[in-house]
Design a protein around this motif. Structure first.
Motif, mmCIF file in Angstrom:
data_model
loop_
_atom_site.group_PDB
_atom_site.id
_atom_site.type_symbol
_atom_site.label_atom_id
_atom_site.label_comp_id
_atom_site.label_asym_id
_atom_site.label_seq_id
_atom_site.Cartn_x
_atom_site.Cartn_y
_atom_site.Cartn_z
ATOM 1 N N ARG A 285 43.617 41.711 40.444
ATOM 2 C CA ARG A 285 43.024 41.450 41.760
ATOM 3 C C ARG A 285 42.448 42.759 42.302
ATOM 4 N NH1 ARG A 285 44.233 37.716 46.171
ATOM 5 N NH2 ARG A 285 46.147 36.988 45.138
ATOM 6 N N ALA B 250 38.167 39.724 41.560
ATOM 7 C CA ALA B 250 39.103 40.083 40.497
ATOM 8 C C ALA B 250 38.306 40.648 39.336
ATOM 9 C CB ALA B 250 39.910 38.866 40.051
ATOM 10 N N ILE C 218 37.133 35.531 43.643
ATOM 11 C CA ILE C 218 38.349 34.723 43.618
ATOM 12 C C ILE C 218 38.088 33.358 44.256
ATOM 13 C CG2 ILE C 218 40.667 34.531 44.615
ATOM 14 C CD1 ILE C 218 40.959 37.560 44.149
ATOM 15 N N HIS D 158 42.865 32.060 36.281
ATOM 16 C CA HIS D 158 43.235 33.310 36.939
ATOM 17 C C HIS D 158 42.978 33.221 38.445
ATOM 18 C CE1 HIS D 158 43.524 36.078 33.295
ATOM 19 N NE2 HIS D 158 43.125 34.927 32.781
ATOM 20 N N THR D 159 41.782 32.784 38.813
ATOM 21 C CA THR D 159 41.453 32.754 40.237
ATOM 22 C C THR D 159 42.294 31.722 40.988
ATOM 23 O OG1 THR D 159 39.572 31.285 39.759
ATOM 24 C CG2 THR D 159 39.116 33.652 39.933
ATOM 25 N N TYR E 17 45.405 33.537 41.897
ATOM 26 C CA TYR E 17 45.178 34.482 42.996
ATOM 27 C C TYR E 17 45.080 33.752 44.339
ATOM 28 C CZ TYR E 17 44.337 38.118 39.507
ATOM 29 O OH TYR E 17 44.476 39.014 38.475
ATOM 30 N N GLN F 241 48.919 39.925 41.779
ATOM 31 C CA GLN F 241 47.955 41.010 41.638
ATOM 32 C C GLN F 241 47.417 41.138 40.217
ATOM 33 O OE1 GLN F 241 46.838 42.993 44.264
ATOM 34 N NE2 GLN F 241 47.959 41.498 45.493
ATOM 35 N N TRP G 45 52.076 35.897 35.540
ATOM 36 C CA TRP G 45 51.459 36.672 36.611
ATOM 37 C C TRP G 45 52.517 37.455 37.367
ATOM 38 C CZ3 TRP G 45 52.108 31.441 36.570
ATOM 39 C CH2 TRP G 45 52.840 30.858 37.608
#
Length: 202
Positions: free
Chosen positions: A30, A36, A58, A78-79, A82, A89, A173
């Motif tokens: 992040r 990111a 993100i 991934h996003t 987040y 992070q 994560w």
């Protein structure tokens, strides 16, 4: 060390462990501006450099700087993490062999989670009593955004910071790449122990 250099260093280490063979796997960090940084698509993880990273939003998973390298195919996963967790992070998506095998077996049996019990290393995923931990298993949809939608809808604060994707791999994560890597190591060890115990019991 820049974020891009950190990504390249971590990716090389995971590649050497056999978790990101070929162009498989991806990791991200992040950034403080709503974006990111993620490893690029189609790049050998054994040769990836700081230049092989892409800034993505993100909010919508799109590259912030169009025209450069394409971000990883799993960017939407991934996003989603987040957006779901303010404390997230860093994200690691890899293909550790034991975790991938356990995910494939669970999916073949129609299971949407795997429970590990009575193993001390469970503490590596969450502190406290190691009596048991249940790890979600998601279907490996060809359209990755479908996986991301299910992840964002299903993961919660009470679930461990890892999950499996059927016949595909695993994702972890945390507040840093080191913590995300450590959690992936714990999950891979749990899956290895599960397979060993099941084999001994059969």
């Amino acid at each position: 060390m820049t974020p891009a250099e950190e990504l390249a260093e971590f990716t090389a280490k995971l590649y050497r462990r056999g978790w990101m063979e070929g162009t498989a796997g991806n990791i991200s960090l992040r950034l403080p501006d709503g974006a990111a940084l993620i490893t690029a698509s189609g790049v050998s993880k054994g040769e990836l450099t700081a230049a092989d990273t892409v800034r993505v939003s993100i909010a919508d998973s799109r590259p912030v700087e169009p025209g450069r390298r394409q971000p990883s195919a799993e960017t939407t996963i991934h996003t989603a993490l987040y957006r779901r967790f303010a404390g997230c992070q860093a994200v690691v998506h890899a293909h550790p062999p034991y975790a991938t095998a356990v995910a494939a077996i669970a999916t073949a049996r129609g299971e949407n989670s795997v429970t590990f019990s009575g193993l001390e290393i469970i503490k590596g995923l969450r502190g406290g009593d190691p009596a048991s931990v249940t790890v979600p298993v998601f279907p490996n949809h060809a359209e990755v955004p479908r996986i991301a939608e299910e992840v964002e809808a299903r993961v919660a604060m009470r679930t461990p910071p890892v999950f499996l994707i059927g016949a595909h791999g695993a994702t972890s994560w945390g507040p840093s790449l080191r913590v995300a890597r450590d959690r992936m190591e714990c999950l891979e060890t749990l899956c290895r122990l599960r397979l060993l115990i099941d084999r001994a019991a059969s």
